[in-house]
Scaffold this motif. Structure first.
Motif, PDB file in Angstrom:
ATOM      1  N   GLU A  46       4.093  -9.076  -3.326  1.00  0.00           N
ATOM      2  CA  GLU A  46       3.443  -9.533  -2.469  1.00  0.00           C
ATOM      3  C   GLU A  46       2.060  -9.600  -3.299  1.00  0.00           C
ATOM      4  O   GLU A  46       1.319 -10.801  -2.292  1.00  0.00           O
ATOM      5  N   TRP A  47       1.105  -9.293  -4.266  1.00  0.00           N
ATOM      6  CA  TRP A  47       0.171  -9.686  -4.966  1.00  0.00           C
ATOM      7  C   TRP A  47       0.659 -10.987  -5.621  1.00  0.00           C
ATOM      8  O   TRP A  47       0.036 -11.589  -5.841  1.00  0.00           O
ATOM      9  N   LYS A  48       0.930 -11.002  -7.240  1.00  0.00           N
ATOM     10  CA  LYS A  48       1.534 -11.161  -8.289  1.00  0.00           C
ATOM     11  C   LYS A  48       2.331 -12.712  -7.594  1.00  0.00           C
ATOM     12  O   LYS A  48       2.548 -13.125  -8.207  1.00  0.00           O
ATOM     13  N   ARG A  78      -5.272  -0.998  -5.351  1.00  0.00           N
ATOM     14  CA  ARG A  78      -3.939  -1.349  -4.208  1.00  0.00           C
ATOM     15  C   ARG A  78      -5.239  -2.521  -3.553  1.00  0.00           C
ATOM     16  O   ARG A  78      -5.476  -1.972  -2.661  1.00  0.00           O
ATOM     17  N   PRO A  79      -4.849  -3.432  -4.100  1.00  0.00           N
ATOM     18  CA  PRO A  79      -3.157  -4.515  -4.958  1.00  0.00           C
ATOM     19  C   PRO A  79      -3.420  -3.654  -6.432  1.00  0.00           C
ATOM     20  O   PRO A  79      -4.733  -3.199  -6.377  1.00  0.00           O
ATOM     21  N   GLU A 117      -0.898   0.019 -10.337  1.00  0.00           N
ATOM     22  CA  GLU A 117      -1.621   0.202  -9.166  1.00  0.00           C
ATOM     23  C   GLU A 117      -0.907   1.747  -9.194  1.00  0.00           C
ATOM     24  O   GLU A 117      -0.113   2.312  -9.713  1.00  0.00           O
TER      25      GLU A 117
END
Length: 165
Positions: free
Chosen positions: A81-83, A21-22, A52
């Motif tokens: 929030e990441w991609k 995580r991420p 994840e």
């Protein structure tokens, strides 16, 4: 709420609790196939596998490996929030529209650029999804799109009691 106790890992298996995580996003040569409306609509050995913590892997199929004309832009969007921002896709097979069968990141954030032009299909919204010929079990929960195979152990986010993980 604390994370649950991971299930035992057997020979040839991996635990989703060891995933980062991420999330990681790496190419895989595993054969991925999607059947919808009784037809193969996607087949690839060039998928990107996203892993994840607490989630089963998700396989993203390059758009070139989806049957031309099957995918049409669906309604809505969501944010990772990441991609970045996810675009949703409907599929039309033999004139029948199947809503929100997959999603993609058309403008992924830094570090996930190789997801551009690839579509992840919800196993729960297609007739079948397979990895190397093994039928996939869908991750629980309407929002989640993880692909559960025999080589992955949980417990998995989305199952009853996992809301606070």
């Amino acid at each position: 709420m604390p994370a649950p106790r991971p299930d035992p890992v057997g020979h040839g298996q991996e635990s989703v609790w060891d995933y980062p995580r991420p999330p990681s996003a790496e190419g895989t040569g595993r054969r991925v196939e999607i059947v919808l409306g009784g037809r193969v609509v996607a087949r690839t050995d060039r998928a990107v596998r996203v892993c994840e913590t607490s989630h089963p892997p998700v396989y993203y199929v390059p758009s070139e490996d989806v049957v031309a004309g099957v995918l049409q832009r669906g309604e809505g969007a969501s944010w990772c929030e990441w991609k970045g921002t996810a675009t949703y896709w409907d599929a039309v097979v033999d004139g029948e529209r199947h809503r929100s069968v997959g999603w993609s990141y058309e403008r992924p954030t830094a570090g996930y650029e190789h997801l551009r032009g690839a579509v992840a299909f919800y196993p729960s919204r297609v007739d079948s999804a397979t990895v190397d010929g093994e039928p996939v079990r869908a991750q629980a929960g309407d929002f989640y799109g993880g692909w559960i195979t025999a080589d992955v152990v949980g417990p998995f986010k989305g199952e009853p009691g996992s809301r606070g993980w």
